[in-house]
Scaffold this active site. Sequence first.
Site, PDB file in Angstrom:
ATOM      1  CB  SER A 187      -8.430  -1.322   4.779  1.00 20.04           C
ATOM      2  OG  SER A 187      -9.008  -2.549   4.430  1.00 20.04           O
ATOM      3  CD  GLU A 203      -5.024   0.362   2.974  1.00 21.55           C
ATOM      4  OE1 GLU A 203      -4.765  -0.535   3.805  1.00 21.55           O
ATOM      5  OE2 GLU A 203      -5.629   0.151   1.904  1.00 21.55           O
ATOM      6  NE  ARG A 213      -3.791  -2.252   0.210  1.00 19.74           N
ATOM      7  CZ  ARG A 213      -3.510  -3.442  -0.345  1.00 19.74           C
ATOM      8  NH1 ARG A 213      -2.434  -3.600  -1.124  1.00 19.74           N
ATOM      9  NH2 ARG A 213      -4.315  -4.452  -0.171  1.00 19.74           N
TER      10      ARG A 213
HETATM   11  C1  FAD Z   1     -15.592  -0.251   0.036  1.00 23.65           C
HETATM   12  C2  FAD Z   1     -14.121  -0.080  -0.222  1.00 23.65           C
HETATM   13  C3  FAD Z   1     -13.325  -1.196  -0.445  1.00 23.65           C
HETATM   14  C4  FAD Z   1     -11.945  -1.054  -0.674  1.00 23.65           C
HETATM   15  N1  FAD Z   1     -11.201  -2.178  -0.905  1.00 23.65           N
HETATM   16  C5  FAD Z   1      -9.880  -2.050  -1.197  1.00 23.65           C
HETATM   17  C6  FAD Z   1      -9.072  -3.210  -1.481  1.00 23.65           C
HETATM   18  O1  FAD Z   1      -9.533  -4.331  -1.476  1.00 23.65           O
HETATM   19  N2  FAD Z   1      -7.767  -3.011  -1.769  1.00 23.65           N
HETATM   20  C7  FAD Z   1      -7.212  -1.774  -1.801  1.00 23.65           C
HETATM   21  O2  FAD Z   1      -6.013  -1.665  -2.084  1.00 23.65           O
HETATM   22  N3  FAD Z   1      -7.944  -0.675  -1.522  1.00 23.65           N
HETATM   23  C8  FAD Z   1      -9.245  -0.770  -1.234  1.00 23.65           C
HETATM   24  N4  FAD Z   1      -9.993   0.344  -0.955  1.00 23.65           N
HETATM   25  C9  FAD Z   1      -9.341   1.663  -0.930  1.00 23.65           C
HETATM   26  C10 FAD Z   1      -9.313   2.411  -2.265  1.00 23.65           C
HETATM   27  O3  FAD Z   1     -10.357   1.965  -3.118  1.00 23.65           O
HETATM   28  C11 FAD Z   1      -7.958   2.247  -2.955  1.00 23.65           C
HETATM   29  O4  FAD Z   1      -6.913   2.781  -2.194  1.00 23.65           O
HETATM   30  C12 FAD Z   1      -7.949   2.926  -4.336  1.00 23.65           C
HETATM   31  O5  FAD Z   1      -6.777   2.546  -5.025  1.00 23.65           O
HETATM   32  C13 FAD Z   1      -8.007   4.450  -4.256  1.00 23.65           C
HETATM   33  O6  FAD Z   1      -8.260   4.956  -5.541  1.00 23.65           O
HETATM   34  P1  FAD Z   1      -9.023   6.356  -5.744  1.00 23.65           P
HETATM   35  O7  FAD Z   1      -9.069   6.637  -7.200  1.00 23.65           O
HETATM   36  O8  FAD Z   1     -10.315   6.353  -5.042  1.00 23.65           O
HETATM   37  O9  FAD Z   1      -7.997   7.358  -5.058  1.00 23.65           O
HETATM   38  P2  FAD Z   1      -8.271   8.472  -3.960  1.00 23.65           P
HETATM   39  O10 FAD Z   1      -8.887   7.837  -2.768  1.00 23.65           O
HETATM   40  O11 FAD Z   1      -8.980   9.616  -4.553  1.00 23.65           O
HETATM   41  O12 FAD Z   1      -6.769   8.882  -3.606  1.00 23.65           O
HETATM   42  C14 FAD Z   1      -5.928   7.975  -2.934  1.00 23.65           C
HETATM   43  C15 FAD Z   1      -4.486   8.448  -3.073  1.00 23.65           C
HETATM   44  O13 FAD Z   1      -4.098   8.338  -4.432  1.00 23.65           O
HETATM   45  C16 FAD Z   1      -3.606   9.578  -4.909  1.00 23.65           C
HETATM   46  N5  FAD Z   1      -3.965   9.682  -6.336  1.00 23.65           N
HETATM   47  C17 FAD Z   1      -5.189   9.545  -6.891  1.00 23.65           C
HETATM   48  N6  FAD Z   1      -5.110   9.680  -8.227  1.00 23.65           N
HETATM   49  C18 FAD Z   1      -3.804   9.908  -8.514  1.00 23.65           C
HETATM   50  C19 FAD Z   1      -3.071  10.136  -9.725  1.00 23.65           C
HETATM   51  N7  FAD Z   1      -3.667  10.184 -10.923  1.00 23.65           N
HETATM   52  N8  FAD Z   1      -1.731  10.339  -9.634  1.00 23.65           N
HETATM   53  C20 FAD Z   1      -1.098  10.328  -8.434  1.00 23.65           C
HETATM   54  N9  FAD Z   1      -1.734  10.116  -7.273  1.00 23.65           N
HETATM   55  C21 FAD Z   1      -3.062   9.906  -7.314  1.00 23.65           C
HETATM   56  C22 FAD Z   1      -4.283  10.635  -4.038  1.00 23.65           C
HETATM   57  O14 FAD Z   1      -3.504  11.819  -3.987  1.00 23.65           O
HETATM   58  C23 FAD Z   1      -4.302   9.916  -2.698  1.00 23.65           C
HETATM   59  O15 FAD Z   1      -3.051  10.031  -2.060  1.00 23.65           O
HETATM   60  C24 FAD Z   1     -11.362   0.230  -0.703  1.00 23.65           C
HETATM   61  C25 FAD Z   1     -12.172   1.355  -0.502  1.00 23.65           C
HETATM   62  C26 FAD Z   1     -13.533   1.221  -0.265  1.00 23.65           C
HETATM   63  C27 FAD Z   1     -14.367   2.444  -0.058  1.00 23.65           C
END
Ligand code: FAD
Length: 327
Positions: A236, A306, A187
């Site tokens: 998480s 996380e 992560r």
């Molecule tokens: C119900 C639920 C289940 C989940 N299950 C999992 C799982 O099984 N495994 C897992 O790993 N995660 C899980 N997550 C967490 C989340 O979905 C992941 O971390 C996901 O990768 C975040 O993507 P996002 O586009 O929503 O990023 P955001 O939440 O909007 O941002 C997360 C981080 O990424 C950075 N970021 C976003 N886009 C970019 C870009 N283009 N360039 C550089 N940095 C960027 C942001 O600055 C921030 O630091 C879950 C979340 C929820 C709500």
Amino acid sequence: MSSTGTTSASTGGLADELAARLPDLRGRLKADVALADLTWFRVGGPAQVLYSPADEADLAYFLARVPRDIPVTVIGLGSNLLVRDGGIKGVVIRLGRGFGEITVEDGYRLRAGAAVPDVKVARAAADAGIAGLSFYRGIPGSVGGALRMNGGAHGRETKEVVVEVRAVDRQGRIHVLPVQVLGYSYRHCGASDDLIFTEALFQGVPGEPAKILAEMDDIAAYREEVQPIKSRTGGSTFKNPEGHKAWQLIDAAGCRGLAIGDAKVSEMHCNFLINEGKATGAELEELGETVRARVKETSGVDLDWEIKRLGEPRESGASSFGKPPRE
Ligand SMILES: Cc1cc2nc3c(=O)[nH]c(=O)nc-3n(C[C@H](O)[C@H](O)[C@H](O)COP(=O)(O)OP(=O)(O)OC[C@H]3O[C@@H](n4cnc5c(N)ncnc54)[C@H](O)[C@@H]3O)c2cc1C
């Protein structure tokens, strides 16, 4: 072709100042945008300015010219974010349609823009008979978020399936980087925080579409059973510490169901925090810190967030940004 970037109703603030400074901007600049609407938790204050780049060249133009003292923050689909109640100063960048392409390439490869939802990567791979990417069915973020978080599930993680990425740095320079230089661990991505990912090239292996789709259905069904995926949550909350499961430590500390206002530790999966309706960012953060303290007390383990916490607490008086931070 060049045309001016569009701004929301004139506020005389940073959005207008940037639009004037960047005459060839094609993306949208909007002042004072509620970030609660753009995150899963549905909490937090506004972005002083929200910039939606038209495409990678527009993003590079913007980053090369935006004054260095203006903070720049990128967000994806907001599924791993806790935005504080005072909002985020400076410019928040959210990639949209110009970063939404998926193409299948020879050799069981798939190229996807950073705004593509992970679930679409999984589906496109399945349709093309590319196995190995079905774990993305369970992650509700975008490709950009997966690249920054090294998103993973069901025994796989992003670093195992990405070959190379495209990214733009704070100076507006475009980079093509092989996965080996991104410093991935659990992560975590070790690449400079100022890199905004714009695209990823994924590598899969040959597979039967029907089999892959069945695997994805299993993943979806499992998630529905064990995670509060229909709630306002950030997934998480804490990383699993070496040799432990975060949820077990939280349970052992008696935190399942613990609440502060409408912020609650999920009964279903106690490493998930949920907003039961009117929780604030401060309440969710305080609840998370309370859980950390109790786990430390009962098991001696330090939990690491996380979820990414962004922005200012409300007390700083930064909940509305009428004026640019500079003179
Ligand atoms: C119900 C639920 C289940 C989940 N299950 C999992 C799982 O099984 N495994 C897992 O790993 N995660 C899980 N997550 C967490 C989340 O979905 C992941 O971390 C996901 O990768 C975040 O993507 P996002 O586009 O929503 O990023 P955001 O939440 O909007 O941002 C997360 C981080 O990424 C950075 N970021 C976003 N886009 C970019 C870009 N283009 N360039 C550089 N940095 C960027 C942001 O600055 C921030 O630091 C879950 C979340 C929820 C709500």
